[in-house]
Design a protein around this motif. Structure first.
Motif, PDB file in Angstrom:
ATOM      1  N   VAL A 173       0.823  -1.209   0.000  1.00  0.00           N
ATOM      2  CA  VAL A 173       0.000   0.000   0.000  1.00  0.00           C
ATOM      3  C   VAL A 173       0.865   1.271   0.000  1.00  0.00           C
ATOM      4  CG1 VAL A 173      -1.689   1.318   1.333  1.00  0.00           C
ATOM      5  CG2 VAL A 173      -1.973  -1.153   1.041  1.00  0.00           C
ATOM      6  N   VAL A 174       1.914   1.260   0.803  1.00  0.00           N
ATOM      7  CA  VAL A 174       2.761   2.459   0.855  1.00  0.00           C
ATOM      8  C   VAL A 174       3.447   2.688  -0.502  1.00  0.00           C
ATOM      9  CG1 VAL A 174       4.821   3.501   1.913  1.00  0.00           C
ATOM     10  CG2 VAL A 174       3.127   2.354   3.351  1.00  0.00           C
ATOM     11  N   SER A 175       3.927   1.616  -1.103  1.00  0.00           N
ATOM     12  CA  SER A 175       4.618   1.826  -2.381  1.00  0.00           C
ATOM     13  C   SER A 175       3.639   2.353  -3.440  1.00  0.00           C
ATOM     14  CB  SER A 175       5.321   0.553  -2.856  1.00  0.00           C
ATOM     15  OG  SER A 175       4.403  -0.495  -2.988  1.00  0.00           O
ATOM     16  N   GLU A 176       2.431   1.819  -3.410  1.00  0.00           N
ATOM     17  CA  GLU A 176       1.428   2.285  -4.368  1.00  0.00           C
ATOM     18  C   GLU A 176       1.122   3.773  -4.147  1.00  0.00           C
ATOM     19  OE1 GLU A 176      -2.995   0.754  -5.176  1.00  0.00           O
ATOM     20  OE2 GLU A 176      -1.408  -0.776  -5.239  1.00  0.00           O
ATOM     21  N   ILE A 230      12.127   7.467  -2.672  1.00  0.00           N
ATOM     22  CA  ILE A 230      12.157   6.058  -2.235  1.00  0.00           C
ATOM     23  C   ILE A 230      12.548   5.968  -0.761  1.00  0.00           C
ATOM     24  CG2 ILE A 230      13.323   3.838  -2.523  1.00  0.00           C
ATOM     25  CD1 ILE A 230      13.408   4.305  -5.484  1.00  0.00           C
ATOM     26  N   VAL A 231      13.552   6.732  -0.394  1.00  0.00           N
ATOM     27  CA  VAL A 231      14.003   6.718   1.003  1.00  0.00           C
ATOM     28  C   VAL A 231      12.853   7.131   1.930  1.00  0.00           C
ATOM     29  CG1 VAL A 231      15.528   7.839   2.681  1.00  0.00           C
ATOM     30  CG2 VAL A 231      16.436   7.068   0.484  1.00  0.00           C
ATOM     31  N   TYR A 232      12.131   8.149   1.530  1.00  0.00           N
ATOM     32  CA  TYR A 232      11.036   8.654   2.354  1.00  0.00           C
ATOM     33  C   TYR A 232       9.921   7.600   2.494  1.00  0.00           C
ATOM     34  CZ  TYR A 232       7.421  11.821   4.132  1.00  0.00           C
ATOM     35  OH  TYR A 232       6.452  12.414   4.885  1.00  0.00           O
ATOM     36  N   ALA A 233       9.522   7.022   1.354  1.00  0.00           N
ATOM     37  CA  ALA A 233       8.470   5.994   1.375  1.00  0.00           C
ATOM     38  C   ALA A 233       8.901   4.818   2.250  1.00  0.00           C
ATOM     39  CB  ALA A 233       8.185   5.509  -0.042  1.00  0.00           C
ATOM     40  N   ARG A 234      10.155   4.459   2.132  1.00  0.00           N
ATOM     41  CA  ARG A 234      10.684   3.348   2.914  1.00  0.00           C
ATOM     42  C   ARG A 234      10.593   3.663   4.412  1.00  0.00           C
ATOM     43  NH1 ARG A 234      16.100   2.799   0.718  1.00  0.00           N
ATOM     44  NH2 ARG A 234      15.314   1.604  -1.054  1.00  0.00           N
ATOM     45  N   PHE A 281       2.991   6.040  -3.104  1.00  0.00           N
ATOM     46  CA  PHE A 281       4.067   6.890  -3.618  1.00  0.00           C
ATOM     47  C   PHE A 281       4.413   6.579  -5.081  1.00  0.00           C
ATOM     48  CE2 PHE A 281       4.707   7.252   0.956  1.00  0.00           C
ATOM     49  CZ  PHE A 281       4.934   8.613   1.101  1.00  0.00           C
ATOM     50  N   SER A 282       3.517   5.851  -5.750  1.00  0.00           N
ATOM     51  CA  SER A 282       3.744   5.421  -7.135  1.00  0.00           C
ATOM     52  C   SER A 282       5.078   4.693  -7.311  1.00  0.00           C
ATOM     53  CB  SER A 282       3.717   6.622  -8.097  1.00  0.00           C
ATOM     54  OG  SER A 282       2.564   7.358  -7.913  1.00  0.00           O
ATOM     55  N   LEU A 283       5.346   3.807  -6.360  1.00  0.00           N
ATOM     56  CA  LEU A 283       6.558   2.991  -6.457  1.00  0.00           C
ATOM     57  C   LEU A 283       6.151   1.515  -6.446  1.00  0.00           C
ATOM     58  CD1 LEU A 283       8.553   4.929  -3.714  1.00  0.00           C
ATOM     59  CD2 LEU A 283       9.018   5.034  -6.171  1.00  0.00           C
ATOM     60  N   THR A 284       7.139   0.628  -6.509  1.00  0.00           N
ATOM     61  CA  THR A 284       6.821  -0.806  -6.399  1.00  0.00           C
ATOM     62  C   THR A 284       7.375  -1.330  -5.071  1.00  0.00           C
ATOM     63  OG1 THR A 284       8.918  -1.549  -7.310  1.00  0.00           O
ATOM     64  CG2 THR A 284       7.148  -1.077  -8.890  1.00  0.00           C
ATOM     65  N   PRO A 285       6.838  -2.454  -4.591  1.00  0.00           N
ATOM     66  CA  PRO A 285       7.367  -3.042  -3.357  1.00  0.00           C
ATOM     67  C   PRO A 285       8.875  -3.264  -3.440  1.00  0.00           C
ATOM     68  CG  PRO A 285       5.326  -4.128  -3.922  1.00  0.00           C
ATOM     69  CD  PRO A 285       5.644  -3.189  -5.060  1.00  0.00           C
ATOM     70  N   ASN A 286       9.347  -3.661  -4.616  1.00  0.00           N
ATOM     71  CA  ASN A 286      10.794  -3.887  -4.735  1.00  0.00           C
ATOM     72  C   ASN A 286      11.611  -2.617  -4.568  1.00  0.00           C
ATOM     73  OD1 ASN A 286      10.735  -6.590  -4.890  1.00  0.00           O
ATOM     74  ND2 ASN A 286      10.621  -6.658  -7.148  1.00  0.00           N
ATOM     75  N   ASP A 287      11.007  -1.471  -4.931  1.00  0.00           N
ATOM     76  CA  ASP A 287      11.715  -0.209  -4.679  1.00  0.00           C
ATOM     77  C   ASP A 287      11.989  -0.060  -3.185  1.00  0.00           C
ATOM     78  OD1 ASP A 287      11.774   0.608  -7.323  1.00  0.00           O
ATOM     79  OD2 ASP A 287       9.820   1.617  -7.194  1.00  0.00           O
ATOM     80  N   LEU A 288      10.961  -0.381  -2.370  1.00  0.00           N
ATOM     81  CA  LEU A 288      11.120  -0.204  -0.922  1.00  0.00           C
ATOM     82  C   LEU A 288      12.087  -1.219  -0.330  1.00  0.00           C
ATOM     83  CD1 LEU A 288       7.665   0.792   0.567  1.00  0.00           C
ATOM     84  CD2 LEU A 288       9.271   2.076  -0.809  1.00  0.00           C
ATOM     85  N   LYS A 289      12.117  -2.399  -0.925  1.00  0.00           N
ATOM     86  CA  LYS A 289      12.991  -3.444  -0.386  1.00  0.00           C
ATOM     87  C   LYS A 289      14.410  -3.351  -0.937  1.00  0.00           C
ATOM     88  CE  LYS A 289       9.272  -6.740   0.277  1.00  0.00           C
ATOM     89  NZ  LYS A 289       8.820  -8.104   0.128  1.00  0.00           N
ATOM     90  N   GLY A 290      14.535  -2.617  -2.046  1.00  0.00           N
ATOM     91  CA  GLY A 290      15.819  -2.601  -2.749  1.00  0.00           C
ATOM     92  C   GLY A 290      16.832  -1.616  -2.176  1.00  0.00           C
TER      93      GLY A 290
END
Ligand code: ADP
Ligand code: MG
Length: 470
Positions: free
Chosen positions: A380-383, A401-405, A385-394
């Motif tokens: 949900v958080v990645s969505e 990305i840092v902020y969403a993470r 911020f218009s990112l993918t789950p892998n962005d947050l895990k990567g």
């Protein structure tokens, strides 16, 4: 009380007595004796066996002739002093016919856990280490657990032969303990196999006692001479090399003897930390099955089953309401169901929608109930911020990305039971100090940025909605 296999000690004592006395003398006095239970006095630390006998005459004779020899054999076998108490039970009852429980039989009617030679048998007493309502009858099978249930049924019908070892893993409250004990209960009830069921903590404590009191033989005798060994929550052995070593040997002894092993763990073996490699390899040789969180359909099925077990009529509308809203895990679902029933009884009202809403208000408001599984949070958080789950895990460190993470980590810490170390794992194996640092960042920002608060609240709502759907 569950620490020693008293019944096993008694059986072994009988075997030795038969040897020493010869068949005729033995059967005259001992064949009508019956193991009833064991007793442990916490104050005096005294352990005793309670043995049933047909008459006072019989008891007096046994006590005067055999008491000493029985006690000394027992002590030798158990490695501890065990007293004997007698209870007059009258003549032994007739044997009853046994028929296996239908729920499991249906799965595979050609085989049951009952050995062929044991068509007529006396029903066994309840097993002291397992809950008797943790049975297959009460376990709802769905897509989330179908594979695990099938494997469990196969094992129950053919312990030691079907899949060995069997490891059940999955998050809190998803039914690991229930499924493991269903296997144990089924085998205990439908065969003469000996079943030992312990938590990892019990296993560790008995191992430590064994060492401290120089009674490792008793420990080994107990755990290496059983037909089925069930150990719950083996993640507890992480970072405890001594007991892991002991488990490894127990494991080998039992597997070699074709005895069934079943374990549960709150995570897959690959994520067990500080865990012996050779043990993990052993798990790979058997079968692993994970339990997924129940989806909406399964949650409703579980609620219906609970209503049925409790003889309660609950409308589909109320089932739907609870099923939609309580999505964290089955334990919480059952707790919500109990709250609802208790509330209705207390208010002496029927279970209507209104009553359901009222009684579950507090539960629904708690953030835990939104089932903030880390997967859902990250999704949900990645969505958002218009990112993918892998962005947050990567590994990427661009600002958004840092902020969403950081936000996802913050929400994870606030709404799940995950430790910072475990959160780090969820985010591509980051260090726990990194996680702490990220959470602090958000905490500080919250002090100066009121808009962030409402962003977080809205994210929590979205996660809640998302979890209710899937
Ligand atoms: P875990 O060991 O995974 O934390 P438990 O086995 O203790 O979970 O289950 C929690 C509660 O949910 C128990 O009351 C159990 O009876 C119930 N439960 C779990 N799975 C199911 C299922 N598939 N069907 C019915 N009840 C279940
Ligand atoms: Mg459990």
């Amino acid at each position: 009380m569950t620490d020693l296999d008293y019944e096993g000690f008694w059986k072994e004592t009988l075997v030795q007595l038969r040897n020493d006395l010869g068949e005729e003398e033995f059967s005259g006095w001992f064949s009508d004796m019956k193991y009833l239970r064991a007793r442990f006095d916490k104050k005096t630390n005294e352990k005793s066996l309670v043995i049933g006998l047909p008459s006072t005459f019989h008891r007096d004779k046994v006590m005067s002739r055999y008491q000493n020899v029985i006690c000394s054999k027992l002590k030798n076998i158990a490695n501890v002093e065990i007293a004997i108490e007698y209870e007059i039970t009258g003549k032994p009852e007739k044997r009853e016919t046994f028929s296996p429980s239908s729920s499991v039989k249906n799965e595979d009617s050609s085989k049951t856990a009952t050995p062929e030679a044991e068509k007529t048998r006396k029903k066994r007493e309840k097993h002291s280490q397992m809950l008797d309502d943790y049975t297959f009858d009460r376990y709802v099978k769905g897509e989330n657990n179908g594979f695990a249930v099938n494997a469990a049924v196969a094992i129950s019908n053919n312990p030691g032969k079907a899949y060995n070892p069997f490891l059940i893993f999955g998050g809190v409250g998803l039914g690991k303990t229930h499924l493991m004990q269903a296997i144990g209960n089924y085998i205990h009830e439908n065969s003469d196999h000996k079943v030992i069921c312990v938590t990892s903590e019990d296993f560790l404590n008995e191992y430590l006692d064994g060492i401290a009191q120089g009674k490792m033989n008793a420990f080994k005798n107990k755990f290496r001479f059983t037909d089925v060994l069930l150990i719950d929550d083996i993640q507890f052995f992480q970072d405890k090399p001594g007991v892991q070593e002991e488990l490894f040997h127990t494991f080998n002894a039992l597997i070699n003897a074709k005895k069934q092993l079943v374990f549960t763990s709150d995570r897959p073996p690959s994520e067990l930390k500080k865990f012996s490699e050779r043990l993990i390899t052993r798990f790979d040789q058997g079968i692993k099955a994970d339990l997924q969180p129940p989806r909406y359909e399964e949650r409703c099925a579980i609620l219906k089953k609970a209503a049925e077990n409790n003889n309660k009529e609950i409308s589909d509308e109320v089932i739907d309401f609870v099923g939609k809203n309580i999505s964290s895990n089955i334990r919480d679902l059952i707790a919500a169901f109990r709250t609802l029933i208790a509330y209705a009884e207390l208010m002496k009202e029927p279970i209507t929608m209104q009553l359901a809403q009222k009684s579950l208000k507090d539960t629904l408001n708690s953030s835990r109930q939104a089932n903030f599984s880390m997967d859902n949070i990250i999704r949900v958080v990645s969505e958002y911020f218009s990112l993918t789950p892998n962005d947050l895990k990567g590994k990427k460190r661009t600002q958004n990305i840092v902020y969403a993470r950081q936000i996802a980590m913050y929400l994870g810490r606030e709404t799940t039971d995950y430790s910072t170390t475990e959160l780090g794992q969820e985010f591509g194996g980051r260090d726990h100090t990194t996680v702490m640092h990220s959470i602090d960042k958000i905490k500080n920002k919250l002090l100066t940025d009121p808009a962030l608060d409402s962003t977080l609240e809205s994210l929590k709502r979205s996660i809640k909605e998302y979890s209710a759907k899937y």
